[in-house]
Write a protein that holds these residues in place. Sequence first.
Motif, PDB file in Angstrom:
ATOM      1  N   GLY A  48       0.761  -1.007   0.049  1.00 41.06           N
ATOM      2  CA  GLY A  48       0.183  -0.005   0.063  1.00 41.06           C
ATOM      3  C   GLY A  48       0.950   1.246   0.037  1.00 41.06           C
ATOM      4  N   ARG A  50       0.367   4.710   0.580  1.00 43.05           N
ATOM      5  CA  ARG A  50      -0.808   5.495   1.144  1.00 43.05           C
ATOM      6  C   ARG A  50      -0.507   6.604   1.954  1.00 43.05           C
ATOM      7  NH1 ARG A  50      -2.735   5.075   6.392  1.00 43.05           N
ATOM      8  NH2 ARG A  50      -1.408   3.420   7.039  1.00 43.05           N
ATOM      9  N   GLN A  87      -6.858   5.473  -2.972  1.00 42.12           N
ATOM     10  CA  GLN A  87      -7.008   4.495  -1.610  1.00 42.12           C
ATOM     11  C   GLN A  87      -8.286   5.232  -1.143  1.00 42.12           C
ATOM     12  OE1 GLN A  87      -4.371   3.101   0.828  1.00 42.12           O
ATOM     13  NE2 GLN A  87      -2.960   2.612  -0.341  1.00 42.12           N
ATOM     14  N   ALA A  89     -10.618   5.134   2.294  1.00 44.51           N
ATOM     15  CA  ALA A  89     -11.276   4.664   3.593  1.00 44.51           C
ATOM     16  C   ALA A  89     -12.816   4.627   3.764  1.00 44.51           C
ATOM     17  CB  ALA A  89     -10.897   5.441   4.756  1.00 44.51           C
ATOM     18  N   VAL A 237      -7.615   1.053  -3.598  1.00 43.81           N
ATOM     19  CA  VAL A 237      -7.351   0.025  -2.515  1.00 43.81           C
ATOM     20  C   VAL A 237      -8.334   0.573  -1.372  1.00 43.81           C
ATOM     21  CG1 VAL A 237      -5.615  -0.332  -0.518  1.00 43.81           C
ATOM     22  CG2 VAL A 237      -4.722   0.114  -2.716  1.00 43.81           C
ATOM     23  N   ILE A 239      -9.910   0.399   2.435  1.00 44.42           N
ATOM     24  CA  ILE A 239      -9.868   0.385   3.720  1.00 44.42           C
ATOM     25  C   ILE A 239     -10.885   0.554   4.705  1.00 44.42           C
ATOM     26  CG2 ILE A 239      -8.431   1.087   5.763  1.00 44.42           C
ATOM     27  CD1 ILE A 239      -6.554   2.584   3.831  1.00 44.42           C
ATOM     28  N   SER A 246      -7.724  -4.077   5.085  1.00 41.27           N
ATOM     29  CA  SER A 246      -7.554  -3.570   3.518  1.00 41.27           C
ATOM     30  C   SER A 246      -7.568  -4.498   2.572  1.00 41.27           C
ATOM     31  CB  SER A 246      -5.925  -2.770   3.837  1.00 41.27           C
ATOM     32  OG  SER A 246      -5.121  -3.713   3.531  1.00 41.27           O
ATOM     33  N   LYS A 248      -7.096  -4.813  -1.965  1.00 41.40           N
ATOM     34  CA  LYS A 248      -6.791  -4.262  -3.281  1.00 41.40           C
ATOM     35  C   LYS A 248      -6.759  -5.375  -4.327  1.00 41.40           C
ATOM     36  CE  LYS A 248      -2.691  -2.966  -1.869  1.00 41.40           C
ATOM     37  NZ  LYS A 248      -2.735  -3.630  -0.510  1.00 41.40           N
ATOM     38  N   GLY A 259      -4.829  -6.297   6.864  1.00 46.26           N
ATOM     39  CA  GLY A 259      -5.072  -5.376   7.963  1.00 46.26           C
ATOM     40  C   GLY A 259      -5.589  -5.829   9.171  1.00 46.26           C
TER      41      GLY A 259
END
Length: 369
Positions: A48, A50, A87, A89, A237, A239, A246, A248, A259
């Motif tokens: 990742g 990030r 990415q 969340a 990705v 999260i 996490s 991907k 994760g």
Amino acid sequence: MTIGDVLIIGGGLHGCSAALHLARRGLKPVILERDWPGRHASGVNAGGVRTLLRDPAEIPLALAARRMWHAIGELVDDDCGYKTVGQVAIAENDAEYDRLKARAGTVRQLGFDHEELIDRAALRSMVPSLARHCVGGLAVREDGFASPYHTSLAFRRKALALGARLFEGAEAERIDRVGENWRIEAGARTFEAPVLVNAAGAWAGEWAARLGDTVSFRHILPMMMVSERVPPLVEPVVIASGRPLSLKQMPNGTVIMGGGYLGFGDLRTGRNRTDFNGLQKSAATVAELFPALRGARIVRSWAGFEGRMADDIPVIGPSAAAPDAFHAFGFSGHGFQLAPIVGRILADLIATGETDLPIRPFSANRFAA
Ligand SMILES: Cc1cc2nc3c(=O)[nH]c(=O)nc-3n(C[C@H](O)[C@H](O)[C@H](O)COP(=O)(O)OP(=O)(O)OC[C@H]3O[C@@H](n4cnc5c(N)ncnc54)[C@H](O)[C@@H]3O)c2cc1C
């Protein structure tokens, strides 16, 4: 005896990145690696890249690292499998969304604008395969992922091409200060240099203690799983913000999941194993969030040793106790992304005594206080 300008304990990504940047400055680094570069966290992580949800102290470094990732070929003559896919969340309910909204506000107040709060519709268009209950998210569209082992080899290759020397199967055992030099014994071999870098990953806490630095460190074993190849499912990705996950999808169709849940390992032998209870919980979260993955087969799972600090941010910079010794460790599960910039910071510090990035929060003596 092998003599260099800088002795680096650990040939993971951080050791190789430091060597690469030191060699670019004309110095002669010598890397001591107990196994081989990429054997531990640097080669087995989730890849990742990030800047999203970084500790505020890490944001300037993460943004500087991201600029390097976007041009990674210029640094290491290799694309490292890097892809800018974004990415995000995700919030699964309003309370999680409110937390992400507050986070976005905090980051903006600090003067950064890389995190973007997105609503349900924007999330749906970014990740159409996500379960319908998700209400929104926080995204960084310029983040992405890279291939960890590929990256480790690229940094190793470039560091050596620039003149760094690497000794594999060389476990640093004993360290002494001899006059102005550090002397390390690794089996039958002896190495000396005026400057030392501790980039020993999950083993770095032990070296910090030997140098006299008191740090609050432990090792952890984050776990990963990879699925069989499945049809295109997700581009960024993803999260989860309210529980560990996490996820991907790689260009070959496999899905990498991890994760939060931890495996077990023995630092002395370097052996580790996964915890099937944790993997089962990860798989259950994946099945809830990505209905299309229900029934997909997991083809492999693994764990990797990682150093974790009590405050979840690394130690980067000079030893507080020993002269001419520098640390880069304790990345707490997110050091892959930082590797290009941390190597440059160490090289700046070693060559000039200063760096243009704010590293005070990462000092080795913050725990003593
Ligand atoms: C499963 C997993 C998933 C992760 N996912 C991500 C992610 O998605 N994004 C992200 O940014 N980060 C992620 N990380 C964290 C990231 O991988 C690490 O922070 C980073 O790779 C640390 O690099 P390193 O060079 O410090 O450590 P390592 O790669 O562990 O290298 C340290 C090296 O030191 C060597 N060594 C130790 N002791 C000695 C000795 N006495 N003598 C000689 N050599 C020695 C070891 O053999 C090892 O090769 C993840 C980590 C894991 C384990």
